[in-house]
Design an enzyme around this catalytic site. Structure first.
Site, PDB file in Angstrom:
ATOM      1  N   CYS A   1      46.012  39.080  87.747  1.00 37.35           N
ATOM      2  CA  CYS A   1      46.699  40.038  86.878  1.00 37.35           C
ATOM      3  C   CYS A   1      45.681  40.986  86.242  1.00 37.35           C
ATOM      4  CB  CYS A   1      47.554  39.308  85.844  1.00 37.35           C
ATOM      5  SG  CYS A   1      48.761  40.390  85.053  1.00 37.35           S
TER       6      CYS A   1
ATOM      7  N   HIS B   1      50.831  35.392  89.143  1.00 39.40           N
ATOM      8  CA  HIS B   1      50.111  34.351  88.395  1.00 39.40           C
ATOM      9  C   HIS B   1      50.271  32.972  89.033  1.00 39.40           C
ATOM     10  CE1 HIS B   1      49.025  36.498  84.624  1.00 39.40           C
ATOM     11  NE2 HIS B   1      50.068  37.245  84.904  1.00 39.40           N
TER      12      HIS B   1
ATOM     13  N   GLU C   1      48.427  30.520  88.551  1.00 41.74           N
ATOM     14  CA  GLU C   1      48.045  29.507  87.561  1.00 41.74           C
ATOM     15  C   GLU C   1      49.202  29.183  86.619  1.00 41.74           C
ATOM     16  OE1 GLU C   1      47.816  32.554  87.115  1.00 41.74           O
ATOM     17  OE2 GLU C   1      47.643  33.116  85.016  1.00 41.74           O
TER      18      GLU C   1
END
Lengths: 1093, 260
Positions: free
Chosen positions: B95, B223, B225
């Protein structure tokens, strides 16, 4: 803005240079297109394309070469923008940081080995060389961006072929975040600190390409969309003016304010009328009684002698008066909740000595004794409970109504970053892990007519939403739960509730994290942003109604990035044990934060000359009460001060030791050697006289609609109900909030097959090592106040708890927060029904106490905002918007020709609870065809204050009554089934009742439902009443038929109703329902608010 | 010994904790390093085997997403930045971290020089949005990047306002594609997504992330994660339940394995 106060850099003469970055025409200008859509939607102004141009003015000792370098390296994008310096286009060559070619590696080969490669030729990044030139464009890609236009005329290269160019910039002294970041970038780029005489200013130029709007339209565009005169200035140039050589005016430096002196405010000889006039003139918001208390305090001859000896005038100083006004403000002191109420309600007369103590603190303490999980209530910035063996959670909800009414973006932004600081300032410091936001606005389709000074609800909606979005997203705190309610009376005062929960280990550096202390001798340290003239009188302003003449110095923007740095730094310092006490600088600024902290150890002494400033010439009292954002106050032990300040410096966070805590019994303020204030803590904190408030209940006069007057239950009614502002989907707005940063999200705001079904509550898992999770939900049912504010309050609590349980939370772990937003219950000009408003407050508080005791739900935190009225400046009724007038006319108080718009008495109840196992959390969407649908809880003839009645222009008289004992039994049973994994879905019934809940569960699952109602129980109601009644504590569940027996056993003896089955066909049908095509209902529900974005 | 991952923090970076968690879960030893500490001592990077730039709003994205942090890294890390490339240190930007890598010129680096070749601009919608997307890992990228071994499609959220990936020109973007720099594409029904919302921002070529020539420097807008556990998926209550981890975790364990 002025980034710092270091000496001027000598090299270059001071000059103004204007950098501009204009998007290349081949790339789509999303910001310009969005503005164009807004103008079309809001103002019905159709114009040609609009291009956004970013501008940065450098006022200082920057050479032309430096300005180019700034523009190329940190300002303009070399791929999609063209850079201009003072109107001259950049034609520089590409520059790059070169890597030895052999290290670039083959593109199609294997990946490079993962080992250290000795660096051969070191890449060179020496002297400045210009970055890439303007890329050539050959053809558009993917067909969705603007077609290539002819090369812009050479004469107007920046703004293209424009008709008008409009430059929007900040007024002097207003927070300019872009400029602050740019200044920091310039400092690291040029390797020098900016001088005290150097400033950076940002601006946006909107270029309206030919054919632009008409001049008259442009004026509306500027006034109603592009800028807010409280914080911004706007300048428009036509093409003709530009051709004649006119340019945008350069920014002016922030003006010096005040005279820097301490002035005495002679009080002792003033008459009552003069005392009141003084309170008004200084925006003290103190009543005559309070002014008299101050007067008599300073008349005391012993005190006058002591003051002379201390070098202070006998009469109070301006700083002392201001500090007292802040500390005693309704906003800080909650005088109404602490007042003595003489109540007359349906023949019963009684005296209530403090609503807070009687109805909030006492029940909560009683519940706390039965529960072992509440760590701290009422004593800190937020209530704290034990979430698990390892973790504590704190939570706080604030309102920011007045600032949001004046400047929606800044008001909402400072609301959310402000409540983040409450959490950071709780205990030893909690890390914010989630935000909530609940808004109450006027309807977006309200006509154009508005009383003076009020902004249109659409503009408030857009601005507040953007403020919450930027405040939360940029801080890295997910916005997980909220809602938007609409009622015409919120035109007079929008309500903006901002909440934050925080997380901390239960013990930090050997101490319980919810505890803190101060020792005399500890340094008083201010951390965060600099102090300016912004936000003076926030606390006192919000303690008065909004009017045409409300002061505007209270308006602020907020700077989430500066605050984010501060939060990171504070938590680092916390874990190193570098401070002993922390609290936020909110309303009242240092006068409140240090003044409050002084109570912990018995005194404080601060030097205002040590406070870092961002504006010149502030008087000492300005520094003392300024509410400039992003600041915390701490007590740091002397032996840790050096390490603390050094860490702050390394993290780029401003920190200044401004004094010390003492045991003198006084709050002492100096400016250098000069004494500014010396206030006895006892007087400052306990000296305010208590209010006596008369409360008299006026019973509602409404009536129920007869069955024959109810509309037909058909598709048109279903669609109209689903499209109502209070019911329709908020998804397009909510998706703009980051709701899963920090990675804890388990149940998101939307659920279901296409993630568009509304969730009842948010669930987060704070510790990935366990499945224990936190759920958060809220309830707000203001319209029931039109019948009974007590039922309004009970329904708010009930809805919050029901929503929580629907997501899988254990009702016996729930804690709550009460946030009251009331119209002024004190008598005054143009407030004929003040006594009724006071009685409504008593009813609401009593109901809150009753239901919380029944639910064993402690109120661990809360807040009240008691002046949510708009007072008309001149003749009553003049220029009232038609919606507001209509609403006032039907207000049950019967104030037909009111001189004010009062919000409906509103309680927001926020509930938080524990989901013991996140894997058993539930969502509202139907899961499988064939599942049985059950309605838990009884449906009664309770359409009073409902969304259906509002649709029909009625209020009614049967507001839903909450029966907490049977409801709690139901919630506990539901929770047992949830833990066993028996339920497929659960959805709480709210606005619009059963039909809306059914439709939403269908939308989420992309499944239909066939009802097979049997004549029993609730079935005796008229079908319209059955489907739209808003009876409390009802839950819609679905489950596999194999579990039916289990459900019936669990709910034996309780009111449940099998409604039918989930089906594949995307229709809602059967029972008394006409066949409702869900695609069509979905369209009605999904689109109304989205169109406004 | 576990490979050490440098997780950059400070100045408005805000998705650092979950990124550290991802690396820890994958078997690495994540170390949070403050940007300013790194500016003081750029050699700190080389105490680590992985460099990771998390999401957030570095410097508020006030001069364009990632622009100022990219300027900081170029200016303050200077030589160390080149050495990261030269040494073949695996780098991941997510990002805002990806925006920084692109604007600092570390991605796609098709000409072997650290210079900006592409950009990330405002979403076509003009709005910041948080929504889940499906992204496909380009087969070529999966073959040549140790980050992407064995990965085909991933589901995870996008949370950005400036995620539209564009080249300096359509031809330049074509060239980047041909050279294998596109690592991920937004998918709709298994095909590169051209329409909103499957392509959430209007990215050219549906591109969601870049890979450099070495395969070691990887960046993407979505994302991964934030999608390590099935419990984080928006539809886990309908499909698959809340147990276990996702393919997104493999992105992180891949690199740990490759280093081990």
């Amino acid at each position: 803005m002025k980034p710092c106060a270091s000496p001027p850099a000598p090299a270059e003469a001071r000059a103004l240079r204007r950098l501009e970055a204009a998007g290349l025409e081949a790339f789509r200008d999303a910001a310009g297109e969005k503005l164009r859509r807004t103008l079309r939607e809001d103002l019905k102004v159709a114009c040609g394309p609009i291009r956004a141009v970013r501008a940065l003015t450098l006022a200082g000792r920057f050479s032309a070469a430096e300005a180019w370098r700034i523009g190329r390296e940190i300002f303009a994008d070399p791929i999609v923008e063209r850079l201009f310096l003072d109107g001259q286009a950049d034609d520089g060559d590409a520059a790059s940081l070169k890597v030895a070619p052999s290290l670039a590696g083959p593109i199609h080969g294997d990946f490079a080995p993962l080992r250290d490669v000795p660096s051969q030729e070191r890449p060179i990044y020496g002297d400045f060389a210009p970055l890439m030139g303007v890329p050539s464009l050959e053809r558009p890609v993917d067909g969705d961006f603007a077609p290539l236009r002819d090369a812009p005329s050479q004469e107007w290269p920046i703004y293209g072929d424009f008709a008008f160019a409009v430059c929007v910039s900040f007024r002097p002294g207003v927070t300019d975040n872009v400029a602050r970041s740019a200044a920091e970038g310039i400092e690291f780029l040029l390797g020098r600190k900016l001088g005290s005489d150097e400033e950076i200013h940002s601006a946006t130029v909107w270029a309206f390409l030919a054919p632009g709007p008409t001049p008259r339209e442009l004026e509306r565009v500027c006034n109603e969309v592009l800028y807010n005169p409280l914080i911004e200035k706007v300048e428009a140039l036509s093409r003709a003016q530009w051709e004649a050589g006119q340019r945008f005016a350069p920014p002016v430096p922030a003006p010096a304010l005040g005279v820097g002196a301490v002035e005495p405010v002679p009080l002792s000889q003033l008459s009552d009328a003069e005392l009141e006039a003084l309170s008004r003139a200084r925006v003290l918001a103190l009543s005559l009684e309070e002014m008299r208390a101050v007067q008599s305090h300073f008349r005391d001859p012993v005190r006058r002698a002591a003051r002379r000896a201390a070098g202070l005038p006998e009469e109070p100083t301006d700083a002392e008066i201001e500090a007292i006004a802040q500390t005693w403000s309704e906003h800080c002191k909650h005088k109404i909740f602490a007042g003595i109420f003489e109540v007359e309600d349906e023949g019963r007369r009684e005296t209530v000595d403090s609503l807070f103590k009687t109805f909030i603190a006492a029940p909560t303490r009683q519940i706390m004794r039965q529960r072992g999980d509440i760590a701290s209530v009422f004593s800190d910035n937020a209530g704290v409970f034990h979430f698990s063996e390892e973790l504590d959670v704190c939570i706080k909800v604030e309102t920011h109504n007045s600032p949001s009414a004046l400047e929606p973006y800044g008001g909402a932004m400072t609301g959310i970053v402000g409540v983040n600081r409450d959490v950071l300032g709780t205990g030893q410091g909690f890390r914010p892990i989630l935000n909530t936001d609940v808004f109450c606005f006027g309807p977006p389709d309200h006509g154009d007519a508005l009383p003076p000074r009020l902004l249109h609800p659409r503009r408030i909606l857009r601005g507040v939403h953007r403020g919450i979005k930027d405040g939360g997203n940029q801080s890295g705190i997910p916005t997980v739960n909220g809602s938007i309610s609409f009622d015409p009376r919120y035109i007079g005062k929008p309500l903006v509730f901002c909440g934050t929960a925080g997380l901390a280990p239960r013990r930090v550096c050997g101490r319980a994290s919810h505890e803190k202390s101060i020792a005399p001798g500890d340094a008083a340290v201010m951390v965060g942003g600099r102090v300016g003239a912004d936000g003076i009188h926030g606390a006192t302003m919000s303690s008065e109604g909004l009017s045409e003449v409300s002061p505007t110095s209270a308006v602020q923007i907020g700077d989430p990035i500066t605050q984010k740095r501060m939060i990171d730094f504070i938590l680092e310092a916390r874990d190193l044990g570098l401070y002993r006490f922390i609290t936020d600088n909110g309303a009242g600024g240092l006068s409140s934060s240090i003044g409050e902290m002084a109570r912990e150890c018995g005194g404080a002494r601060i030097d205002l000359a040590a406070v870092p400033l961002k504006a010149a010439g502030l008087a000492p009292w300005h520094i003392l009460v300024s509410e400039s954002q992003e600041r915390m106050s701490l007590a740091v032990p002397p032996d840790k001060l050096g390490v603390f300040l050094d860490l702050a410096r390394r993290r780029g966070v401003l920190a200044a030791a401004i004094g010390a805590f003492t045991a003198s019994g006084c709050f002492e303020v100096f400016h250098g050697e000069r004494p500014v204030a010396r206030l006895e803590l006892e007087f400052l904190h306990e000296g305010a006289p208590r209010l006596r408030i008369r409360a008299r209940w006026s019973p509602p006069q409404g009536a129920e609609a007869r069955d024959g007057d109810l509309p037909a239950l058909d598709a048109a009614l279903a669609r109209a109900m689903l499209a109502r502002w209070n019911i329709c989907s908020k998804e397009d707005w909510v998706r703009e909030y980051d709701h899963e940063v920090q990675g804890m999200s388990v149940i998101k705001p939307f659920c279901g097959e296409r993630a568009d079904g509304p969730s009842d509550a948010a669930v987060l898992r704070p510790d990935p090592g366990t499945y224990r999770a936190l759920a958060i939900a809220h309830g707000l049912r203001a319209r029931f106040s039109d019948i009974d504010a007590g039922r309004m309050a009970a329904n708010a609590v009930d809805e919050a708890l029901a929503s929580l349980v629907c997501a899988g939370a254990d009702p016996d772990t729930a804690v709550g927060l009460d946030n009251f937003c009331w119209p002024d219950p004190l008598p005054g000009a143009n407030n004929p029904d003040a006594e009724h408003k006071a009685a409504q407050l008593v009813r609401a508080c009593r109901a809150l106490a009753d239901i919380c005791l029944a639910y064993k739900l402690p109120c661990i935190s809360g807040k009240d905002s008691m002046k949510n009225d708009y007072v008309f400046p001149r003749s009553p009724g003049e220029r009232v918007g038609e919606g507001a007038a209509a609403s006032l006319a039907r207000s049950n108080a019967g104030v037909q020709n009111a001189a004010r718009i009062s919000v409906p008495p509103t309680l927001l109840f926020t509930a938080v609870g524990v989901v013991p196992d996140a894997r058993r959390a539930l969502t509202s969407d139907f899961k499988r065809p064939g599942d049985l649908i059950f309605l838990l809880g009884e449906t009664k003839d309770e359409l009073g204050g409902s969304e259906l009645y509002a649709h029909l222009g009625l209020i009614g008289i049967h507001a839903p009554a909450v029966e907490p004992r049977s409801a709690l039994t139901r919630y506990r049973a539901l929770h047992r089934l949830a833990r066993e994994g028996v339920l497929a879905s659960a959805h709480d019934l709210s606005e619009g009742g059963l039909l809306v809940a059914l439709a939403e569960s269908c939308f989420g699952g992309r499944l239909g439902a066939r009802l097979e109602l049997h004549p029993q129980g609730s079935r005796a109601l008229h079908p319209v009443r059955f489907f739209f009644s808003e009876s409390a504590s009802r839950i819609l569940v679905s489950l596999s038929p194999e579990h039916e027996e289990r459900l019936r056993r669990e709910f034996a003896g309780q009111e449940i109703l099998c409604l039918g089955r989930v089906q594949q066909a995307y229709r809602l049908e059967g029972g008394d329902l006409p066949t409702l095509e869900l695609d069509s209902l979905y369209e009605s529900w999904r689109t109304p608010l989205g169109k406004l974005l | 010994m576990k490979p050490r991952a440098l997780i950059l923090t400070g100045a408005g970076i805000n998705a650092d904790r979950e990124l550290a968690e991802a690396f820890a879960l994958a078997g690495a030893d994540p170390r949070s390093v403050h940007l300013f500490d790194l500016g003081e001592n750029p050699r700190l990077i080389f105490d680590h085997q992985i460099l990771a730039l998390p999401g957030g709003f570095s410097y508020g994205d006030h001069l364009g997403s990632g622009r100022l942090l990219a300027g900081f890294l170029r200016h303050r890390l200077g030589e160390a930045l080149g050495e990261v490339v030269a040494r073949g240190l695996p780098v991941l930007g997510i990002c805002n971290g990806f925006q920084v890598l692109v604007k600092a010129g570390l991605l796609p680096m098709s000409r072997g020089r650290i210079e900006q070749e592409a950009s990330l601009v405002h979403n076509d919608s003009g709005r910041f949005e948080d929504r889940w997307v499906e992204i496909g890992v380009e087969a070529r990228a999966a073959r040549r990047s140790p980050w992407l071994t064995g990965l085909a499609t991933l589901r995870c959220p996008v949370r950005h306002g400036e995620g539209k990936l564009v080249g300096s020109s359509p031809a330049a973007m074509d060239a980047l594609e041909k050279a294998g720099h596109i690592a991920f594409r937004y998918l709709e029904a298994g095909q590169p997504a051209t329409n909103y919302p499957a392509n959430p921002n209007g990215s050219w070529h549906s591109a969601a992330g870049f890979l450099d020539a070495s395969g070691l420097i990887l960046g993407l807008m979505p994302h991964p994660e934030a999608a390590l556990y099935n419990l984080q998926r928006p539809d886990w209550t309908r499909h698959g339940g809340g147990e276990g981890t996702t393919d997104c975790l493999r992105l992180f364990s891949n690199i740990v394995k490759a280093l081990g």
